[in-house]
Design a protein around this motif. Structure first.
Motif: not given
Lengths: 984, 512
Positions: A806-808, A816-817, A821-822, A868-869
């Motif tokens: 999920r993008v922070l 990007f941060k 994550m999995a 958030g995505k």
């Protein structure tokens, strides 16, 4: 009397027969074909021969030929045993000579008779020169005053300086005038000058020439008829000698010969044949001299002795001058180069002169003029003297509508000759038979050679020149101007002289003496002390193509064992600095595999005859060619020789990866193309010919390695075997020993032989590559012999790491941060709440369900913000290779592909992983399912991302689909697909 | 007298074809179309045609018009898509023989055939070509007159915007006695509008090489191209190649009761295909394969050659070499007079070589150009028009293959030296300049004559000549008839296949 002469005749015959043999050694074809002309000697000749053998003209007298020639032509008559070559010619004698030369002899005689008849009996009428002088006056050669003066009885009253004293010696200048006018009377166009009065200035005594004679002297010297001596003096006031006039008359002979019906010819004596002719009452003996003349045809010169009652009996001979001796035709020998004078109308032979080979001269001068119609070439020498020569007929001509002249052994356009530059003419009998271009004066001393050794510390270089001598050249480091052209530098923007026009641009060729290496070809100049001052070096390269057999790496170098295309095996040592590329990208030596085809740029230098030094400068690896795309097996059933095809039955494929629109499996009959020249055939261990296979091996099992060349598929190697085929499971090779090896899971030793087809990563190599730890698929034939060993990478998908996060935050274009994550392991997601940063670059692809979209859309602001995505991320180290917008993928499904259509892959033997029980359960009755491939699908095979196209029938795949379809049984969307089982 | 005139009239026709043509062209450069596609290639003239018309050039070849199978790879959609169709080559006839300059037009039309499916290229390109001859080189300059193109792939359609597009081609040809080499360069820009209103610009730079000789012909292109669309770009290199060559095959006869044991067939073989490499894949298809190829599956044609009676040679190691040469009619006459252990003369070798490379030859009668009074030129006193090999030796002389010695005698019936034989072979290929005159490749270097040095060095570089086990070349030794047959056969094989490797495999397989 008759008896005496008869015995004399036979004696002569005997002499002739024993002296000369009649075959033609040098010119074998002289007897083929009919001779063009047959010239017969004259009956006057024997007397002439006797008369012309003057006692006061030694054999090596400079004008001997002229004297004898003029005598033979009856232009200069002599009635005593002496010629008096150095006594002066008088005016009347000169006039007589001129008139004889221009064919006025008969007319002069008649005139004399007429005059004598009409005039009273005066002392002057008895003058032998009356006719000549009078005729000369009639023709305008002498003025009436001059004739009158010549007729004055008491010549002593006359002043030679102003009057025409007939018995006075002629000065050279007066003679030149008289001769010129005499010739011009007959041919007014002769000696037309284009420019006037320049030629005489080359004589240092030109000022002494009387003005009224200047024109004549000019012309005579320009045309090389009369010239000064070596000292540059013309000596206009000297008296003309008899020898000189003979020579002058010889020099202008081509002008008046036509007037007296005489022709001058050249040739080589090819053969001499004696023949005897007997008819009743007549006995004749001929000696025929066969001459190959300068136009290539054959002339015969005939010397006859005949004995009969007719008045024409006797000897017919010709005056022959050979090696300074006056003789007859009997003295000619085969191989003599001769000049001969004939009477065109009557075919009478007048005179033969044997020219020595010493009559080959070379002259040099600047090319001035070339006349294609007369065949004359004119040159000027350093003293500005001009010389004109006639060219041999084969040196110039017209061919295919183009005029040509042969200069420096090549046909050239006469308008493109180097006028004004120095040329060298080779003269044979004063005919030019070769023209060579010399060029302008040499200004600089330049040498060239090959560098054998260069030692900058000690300041010397060893150079091999073109004659094979090695010499040492010394230099002072820093004092030598060096330019070295690298093989990849094609353009020389700056040019030869760096410092023209204030040019300080970078000249890539500027170098220093350190850079000169053995093998360089240099052009160099030395200064006065013999040290090198300038060196220009370059390398001569050629391309070689070959296959790498083996590669061994050392610290800074690699040893490369190569087989060139023609079969020659060589060992090259490549240093790390050599540029190696593949598909336009540089690669390291470690990436080169045995079996690769390479193109080498090689510099080859011969240090001594037969001793070659080759060094590799650059290597290009063949990017795809010579890859074995497929290996098939079947039964050999025949050959179509015209189409060069092999026919196989019951074909099965063993190797993977075929051109996508071909399906080779389970064909009953297959026709395969043979390569034209380099297909190899084996029967077990033995190499055989195709004819042997046709004769003995029909219906045998055959294994063929197929290469996909640009022109289609061709068989590279074919092995016939006796036994039955058996496929082993792909596995790892545990050990090898000589020609045997064994695999894990199977303890028995597998044999190999020369006919085993070994494919390593797609390249055809040999048994030596079957080493421990390689992953191989083996086909056995018979019990324990490997027919095919296919070495590949172990099927592995673990190299591609897929995560979901999920993008922070997003740092536009840089990174990007993700807040959590999995990672996907073995079909399952393992979650970690750790933040991680992934960098993005211009190769990162952003994909959603519509396909790839531009990277600027991935940003953390505006209504389309991705913060958030959740995305699927394909990770490459710390960088994101792909960022994919796809639903959460779950629902492990496995199956084997049996069909492919547009973006839909159909699988059979489908099973689903049941999370609860942890086992794979078979799915449904129909046991088949369609998997749709979307734009945002990740497909992995062999540790790499692939296209949907690369999934082939027979692959076993594992599919993760989206949550909605997790329980579906018919058709699902595949979002993450990995190919599990590598099917060869 | 009248029969003589009729005789000369029939020779007039022969003169038109048999006059010394500066070049004989088989596969005309650019038959493949300059668009990165590949065709099946024309055919070389058969031995039958060559011997009957007295000229190694098919009458048909004077006519440019052809319809050939054609394949092209289209990259406009982002993925390579193969098009199979036809190309028609038309226009006025090519270079006129015996002129030093001129012009003609060339029209290339590409259109789909029944096997095209839903992929179609409809393209017409018309060029005006001006040429000039300089010595043994020919320069051709192409000016584009018209260019229309429409490419249809299923529902997609791309139309060429002629005004914004450009095409520039220029070709240089170099004529050697046995072979014509050529090289060309193309620089083009094609601007397309798709039916989805997308504009695509394709910029290409193409260099191509080719040669043609009596035994083979080949042309290979290397085209570097980029396509720029609205959202994606790609860069690729296509290397198409067409080669045509003749090979010999022997077949024994099966029945015993037959007048000859077996004979050779001459098989005409064609290889046509292309390879491409995608150097930068477009973003929209990031995972597609980066290389690919396509090719034609072409049938070979064949013709029978004569079966000379060489029974007496059976068992001799040079039997096959001699048999092949007699079958190809490079050696003529009664085979029994060709005794393998005897020396071969200069005239015999030059005559055989002239026939092997199919140099145009003027017969003696045609040389007089209709006027009997004029004698044919005699350059060498031992090569007279009465000799049957006079036309061949004269042809070799005119084309710069053999010069005699010092422009004097030809020494036609003297035995042939090894260095003379090698020199003449390299000269006929026109490749003397490949040799470095200073290289001392052989251990018996000092025995090599000055005029043979460069040619021998060139021969080594080409791979035609190799030193023996001791590094010697033995330049002054004489060649026997068996050795000469072997040399000539190897030379003809080199013309069949040897040069091809350099133009096909070496250019197509290596991305540079």
């Amino acid at each position: 009397m008759k008896k005496v002469t008869k015995s004399l005749l036979y004696a002569c015959v005997l002499c002739l027969l024993t002296n000369v043999l009649a075959f033609a050694d040098t010119d074998e074809y002289i007897f083929s074909g009919t001779p063009a002309n047959t010239y017969v000697g004259r009956t006057e000749a024997p007397d002439l021969i006797y008369n012309l053998d003057f006692e006061d003209v030694p054999d090596d007298f400079w004008a001997k030929d002229a004297i004898v020639r003029m005598g033979a032509l009856n232009i200069i008559k002599s009635y005593s045993r002496n010629f008096f070559p150095n006594s002066f010619i008088s005016n009347e004698v000169l006039v007589a000579f001129i008139l004889r030369a221009i064919g006025m002899e008969q007319i002069a005689h008649e005139r004399a008779l007429a005059l004598r008849a009409g005039l009273p009996d005066m002392p002057t009428t008895e003058l032998w020169s009356l006719g000549y002088l009078n005729q000369a006056m009639e023709m305008g050669l002498l003025t009436q005053l001059q004739f009158a003066e010549s007729m004055i009885y008491d010549q002593t009253t006359l002043d030679p300086a102003t009057n025409f004293v007939r018995g006075a010696p002629v000065t050279r200048e007066a003679a030149s005038d008289l001769i010129l006018r005499g010739l011009q009377i007959v041919n007014s166009a002769v000696f037309e000058l284009e420019r006037t009065e320049q030629s005489i200035y080359k004589y240092s005594d030109w000022s002494e020439i009387e003005p009224q004679y200047v024109h004549a002297v000019e012309i005579m010297s320009e045309a090389n008829i009369m010239s000064g001596g070596e000292d540059g003096l013309f000596r206009p006031k000297s008296y003309l000698t008899r020898a000189e006039i003979a020579q002058i008359l010889k020099n202008i002979d081509s002008l008046y010969y036509p007037l007296i019906g005489v022709e001058k010819k050249f040739g080589t004596v090819g053969a001499i044949r004696d023949a005897q002719d007997t008819t009743t009452g007549v006995a004749g003996l001929n000696r025929d001299v066969y001459v190959r003349n300068s136009t290539g045809l054959v002339d015969v010169l005939r010397y006859t002795i005949s004995q009969s009652s007719s008045p024409q009996s006797g000897k017919r001979d010709a005056v022959t001058l050979r090696k300074g001796k006056v003789a007859g035709l009997a003295d000619l020998r085969e191989g003599d180069e001769i000049e001969y004078l004939v009477v065109t109308q009557s075919y009478a032979l007048l005179y033969v002169q044997v020219t020595d080979n010493l009559n080959i001269k070379t002259v040099r001068g600047k090319l001035e003029r070339l006349d294609m119609t007369t065949g004359k070439i004119t040159i000027t020498d350093v003293l500005s003297k001009t010389y004109s020569y006639t060219m041999a007929t084969y040196l110039y001509g017209v061919e295919d509508y183009d005029q040509y002249v042969i200069v420096s052994k090549k046909h050239r356009n006469p308008t493109q000759l180097p006028f004004g530059t120095k040329i060298e003419l080779r003269l044979k009998n004063d005919i030019v038979d070769e023209i060579d271009f010399i060029g302008e004066d040499i200004l600089i001393d330049e040498y060239s050679g090959v560098v054998l050794e260069n030692n900058p510390l000690l300041g010397y270089m060893k150079v091999l020149d073109s004659n094979g001598t090695a010499s040492i050249l010394r230099y002072y480091y820093g004092n030598v101007k060096v330019e070295r052209k690298e093989y990849y530098d094609n353009t020389d923007e700056v040019g030869f002289i760096d410092s023209l026009f204030k040019n300080y641009k970078h000249d890539p060729a500027d170098s220093n003496i350190n850079e000169i290496k053995p093998g360089d070809i240099i052009t160099y100049q030395t200064d006065e002390s013999g040290h090198l001052s300038q060196v220009y070096a370059y390398r001569e390269l050629c391309a070689r193509f070959g296959k790498i057999l083996n590669l061994k790496r050392h610290e800074n170098t690699a040893d490369l064992l190569l087989e060139y295309e023609d079969g020659e095996v060589v060992l090259h040592t490549i240093s790390d600095g050599v540029y190696v590329s593949k598909a336009l990208r540089p690669i390291s030596l470690a990436d080169i595999q045995p079996g690769d085809w390479v193109k080498l740029l090689v510099n080859s230098v011969y240090l001594r005859p037969g001793g070659q030094l080759e060094s590799v400068l650059e290597m290009v690896i063949d990017s795809k060619g010579a890859l074995i795309d497929n290996i098939v097996t079947g039964q050999f059933s025949g050959v179509d020789t015209v189409q060069r095809q092999i026919i196989l039955q019951n074909v099965k494929t063993l190797g993977g990866g075929f051109a996508s629109n071909q399906n080779m499996d389970n064909r009953q009959i297959l026709r395969l193309n043979l390569a034209e020249t380099d297909t190899e055939y084996y029967y077990g261990n033995e190499k055989i010919s195709l004819d042997y296979a046709l004769a003995r091996l029909k219906n045998f099992q055959v294994y063929a390695a197929l290469e996909n060349v640009y022109a289609g598929i061709k068989v590279r190697k074919m092995t016939f075997r006796d036994g039955r085929d058996q496929l082993l499971n792909p596995d790892v090779v545990l050990g090898s020993e000589g020609m045997k090896f064994y695999m894990s899971g199977n303890s028995r030793m597998i044999n190999t032989d020369d006919g085993t087809i070994v494919r390593r990563f797609g390249r055809l190599t040999g048994v030596q590559d079957i080493a421990p730890r390689v992953f191989a698929t083996v086909n056995l034939n018979g019990e324990d012999t490997a027919a095919v060993v296919d070495i590949t990478h172990k099927p592995d998908s673990s190299g591609v790491i897929i995560a979901r996060g999920r993008v922070l935050s997003v740092n536009d274009g840089k990174s990007f941060k993700v807040e959590s994550m999995a990672m996907l392991y073995d079909g399952e997601w393992s979650y970690s709440p750790v933040e991680r940063i992934f960098s993005i670059d211009n190769e990162t692809l952003f994909i959603d369900e519509n396909g790839v979209h531009a990277s600027y859309t991935f940003r953390g602001y505006t209504s389309n913000s991705v913060v958030g995505k959740v995305f699927n991320i394909v990770i490459d180290g710390s960088r994101a290779a792909r960022v994919i917008d796809a639903p959460y993928s779950t629902g492990n499904i496995r199956g084997i592909v049996y069909q492919k259509a547009d973006n839909v892959v159909s699988i059979r033997d489908v099973s689903r992983y049941d999370d609860n029980s942890g086992i794979w359960k078979k799915l449904n009755e129909a046991n088949a399912m369609d998997v749709a491939i979307r734009p945002n699908t990740i497909a992995v095979k062999n540790n790499g991302l692939i296209d949907a196209e690369a999934i082939v029938i027979g692959d076993e795949i594992r599919v993760l689909t989206n949550a909605e379809n997790a329980a579906a049984t018919a058709g699902i969307d595949g979002y993450i697909i990995s190919v599990e089982n590598f099917v060869p | 007298m009248k029969t003589m005139r009729a005789f000369f009239r029939s020779f007039l026709l022969m003169i038109i074809f048999a006059l010394v043509l500066p070049y004989t062209i088989y596969a005309l450069p650019g038959d493949m179309g300059f668009f990165g596609g590949v065709t099946e290639g024309r055919r070389l003239p058969k031995t039958m045609e060559a011997l009957l018309t007295g000229d190694a050039r098919n009458e048909d070849d004077l006519n440019l018009a052809r319809v050939l199978l054609y394949k092209e790879i289209i990259f406009l959609t982002g993925k390579p898509i193969e098009f199979t169709g036809l190309i028609e080559v038309g226009g006025t006839n090519g270079v006129t023989p015996n002129t030093t300059s001129g012009q003609y037009s060339l029209q290339l039309t590409v259109y789909p055939s029944t096997s095209s499916g839903d992929i179609a290229i409809n393209r017409t390109a018309v060029f005006n070509i001006r040429y000039r001859v300089e010595g043994n080189q020919l320069i051709k300059d192409y000016t584009l007159q018209d260019w229309n193109e429409r490419i249809t792939i299923a529902d997609l359609e791309y139309t060429l915007d002629t005004e914004q597009s450009a095409f520039d081609i220029s070709i240089i040809e170099h004529n050697a006695p046995s072979i014509t080499y050529y090289r060309g360069d193309v620089s083009s820009r094609a601007v397309f509008m798709s039916n989805t209103n997308e504009m695509l610009i394709q910029d290409s730079a193409d260099s191509f090489y080719g040669y043609n000789c009596a035994w083979s012909a080949i042309e290979t292109h290397r085209m570097d191209s980029t396509i720029t669309a609205n959202n994606w770009q790609t860069q690729f290199q296509i290397r198409p190649s067409v080669s045509i060559n003749k090979a010999l095959q022997y077949k024994d006869n099966e029945p015993d009761v037959i007048g000859f044991e077996g004979n050779y067939k001459e098989v005409l073989h064609r290889d046509a295909g292309l390879k491409y490499d995608i150097l930068q894949v477009p973003l929209i298809y990031p995972d597609q394969p980066r290389t690919g190829e396509t090719s034609f599956n072409l049938r070979n044609t064949f013709e029978q050659l004569i079966a000379p009676d060489l029974v007496y040679l059976r068992g001799h190691p040079a039997f096959e070499d001699i048999a092949k040469l007699f079958s190809m009619q490079i050696l003529d006459g009664d085979p029994k007079l060709y005794q393998p252990d005897q020396a071969i003369t200069r005239a015999q070798f030059i005559t055989a070589l002239t026939k092997a490379i199919k140099l145009p030859v003027q017969t003696v009668a045609s040389e007089t150009r209709g006027r009997r009074a004029q004698t044919p030129p005699i350059i060498f006193p031992d090569v007279l028009p009465s000799r049957p090999d006079y036309p061949y030796i004269m042809s070799a002389y005119r084309n710069g293959v053999a010069f005699g010695r010092d422009f004097g005698t030809f020494y036609a019936d003297a035995p042939l030296q090894r260095q003379e034989a090698f020199t003449v072979l390299v000269r006929s290929l026109g490749l003397t300049n490949l040799g470095l005159p200073d290289s001392r490749i052989f251990t018996d270097d000092e025995k090599i004559a000055w005029w043979a040095r460069t040619d021998l060095a060139a021969g080594v570089r080409l791979g035609l000549i190799k030193p023996d086990g001791e590094g010697q070349i033995k330049p002054g030794e004489y060649l026997s008839k068996a050795e000469a047959a072997s040399l000539l056969r190897n030379f003809v094989d080199y013309l069949r296949f040897g040069i091809k490797t350099d133009y096909a495999e070496h250019l197509v397989n290596y991305v540079t």
